[in-house]
Design a protein around this motif. Structure first.
Motif, short mmCIF file in Angstrom:
data_model
loop_
_atom_site.label_atom_id
_atom_site.label_comp_id
_atom_site.label_asym_id
_atom_site.label_seq_id
_atom_site.Cartn_x
_atom_site.Cartn_y
_atom_site.Cartn_z
N SER A 44 0.95 -1.20 0.18
CA SER A 44 0.19 0.00 0.03
C SER A 44 0.89 1.34 0.17
O SER A 44 1.97 1.43 0.69
N GLY A 45 0.76 2.15 -0.86
CA GLY A 45 1.34 3.28 -0.99
C GLY A 45 1.40 4.17 0.36
O GLY A 45 2.27 4.83 0.72
N THR A 46 0.11 4.45 0.78
CA THR A 46 -0.08 5.00 2.10
C THR A 46 0.78 4.46 3.24
O THR A 46 1.72 5.05 4.04
N ASN A 47 0.74 2.95 3.41
CA ASN A 47 1.60 2.32 4.25
C ASN A 47 3.15 2.49 3.87
O ASN A 47 3.92 2.83 5.06
N ARG A 48 3.44 2.55 2.95
CA ARG A 48 5.03 2.73 2.60
C ARG A 48 5.32 3.87 2.95
O ARG A 48 6.45 3.93 3.35
N SER A 49 4.67 5.05 2.61
CA SER A 49 4.99 6.38 2.96
C SER A 49 5.28 6.58 4.38
O SER A 49 5.99 6.95 5.07
N ALA A 50 4.27 5.87 5.18
CA ALA A 50 4.14 5.93 6.77
C ALA A 50 5.36 5.24 7.24
O ALA A 50 6.30 5.92 8.23
N LEU A 51 5.72 4.14 6.74
CA LEU A 51 6.91 3.26 7.28
C LEU A 51 8.17 4.14 6.90
O LEU A 51 9.37 4.14 7.49
N ASP A 52 8.61 4.68 5.62
CA ASP A 52 9.55 5.40 5.18
C ASP A 52 9.80 6.73 6.39
O ASP A 52 10.74 6.85 6.52
N ALA A 53 8.64 7.32 6.59
CA ALA A 53 8.53 8.06 7.70
C ALA A 53 9.30 8.03 8.86
O ALA A 53 10.14 8.69 9.32
N VAL A 54 8.81 6.75 9.43
CA VAL A 54 9.36 6.27 10.69
C VAL A 54 10.91 5.85 10.48
O VAL A 54 11.76 6.17 11.43
N ASP A 55 11.30 5.24 9.31
CA ASP A 55 12.58 4.47 9.15
C ASP A 55 13.41 5.91 9.01
O ASP A 55 14.58 5.79 9.21
N SER A 56 13.07 7.04 8.47
CA SER A 56 14.06 8.04 8.33
C SER A 56 14.10 9.21 9.50
O SER A 56 14.78 10.12 9.29
N ALA A 57 13.21 8.99 10.41
CA ALA A 57 13.13 9.87 11.46
C ALA A 57 14.35 10.04 12.32
O ALA A 57 15.06 8.95 12.25
N LEU A 58 14.94 11.04 12.64
CA LEU A 58 16.08 11.42 13.24
C LEU A 58 15.81 11.01 14.89
O LEU A 58 16.74 10.48 15.53
N PHE A 59 14.61 11.06 15.41
CA PHE A 59 14.43 10.94 16.56
C PHE A 59 12.77 10.63 16.79
O PHE A 59 11.89 11.06 15.88
N VAL A 60 12.15 10.18 17.96
CA VAL A 60 10.84 10.11 18.08
C VAL A 60 10.55 10.55 19.38
O VAL A 60 11.11 10.68 20.53
N VAL A 61 9.50 11.40 19.33
CA VAL A 61 8.78 11.90 20.62
C VAL A 61 7.47 11.03 21.07
O VAL A 61 6.67 11.06 20.24
N CYS A 62 7.42 10.60 22.26
CA CYS A 62 6.43 10.09 22.91
C CYS A 62 5.57 10.88 23.59
O CYS A 62 5.96 11.53 24.56
N LEU A 63 4.42 11.22 23.13
CA LEU A 63 3.42 12.16 23.91
C LEU A 63 2.29 11.50 24.71
O LEU A 63 1.34 12.27 24.93
N GLY A 64 2.38 10.27 25.14
CA GLY A 64 1.53 9.67 26.09
C GLY A 64 1.62 10.20 27.51
O GLY A 64 2.46 10.66 27.95
N ASP A 65 0.29 9.94 27.91
CA ASP A 65 0.23 10.98 29.17
C ASP A 65 0.18 9.56 30.42
O ASP A 65 0.05 9.95 31.65
#
Length: 99
Positions: free
Chosen positions: A52-73
């Motif tokens: 799926s193109g949408t899934n591929r784009s989302a996975l690419d965004a995660v894979d190329s991220a420099l860092f992750v911010v978790c905003l859970g409370d």
């Protein structure tokens, strides 16, 4: 940004506020839990998702991220070491990416 330019601080803050204010329901089948699967299983699931193109784009965004911010409370009592460790390490597998 996509072109490599820095995002202004105010725009980052606005984007984080928008995420925090969103009232989207939790995912019925959260993808991050799949990253805890056996490597071969996760690799096959990922290949299927990338069709799926949408899934591929989302996975690419995660894979190329420099860092992750978790905003859970969850686990806001930072003095409770066990609660803090659970939150940081896996948070029930719903929104932590282990790949």
């Amino acid at each position: 940004e996509d072109d490599g330019t820095a995002v202004p601080e105010g725009q980052i803050a606005a984007r984080l506020r928008a995420v925090l204010e969103a009232r989207d329901p939790p995912a019925e089948h959260p993808v991050p839990i799949l990253t805890s699967e056996h490597r071969d299983v996760w690799a096959q699931v990922r290949q299927d998702m990338e069709k799926s193109g949408t899934n591929r784009s989302a996975l690419d965004a995660v894979d190329s991220a420099l860092f992750v911010v978790c905003l859970g409370d969850e686990g806001t009592d930072m003095m409770a070491l066990e609660q803090m460790a659970t939150n940081m390490l896996h948070n029930g597998g719903k929104n932590r990416w282990w790949d």
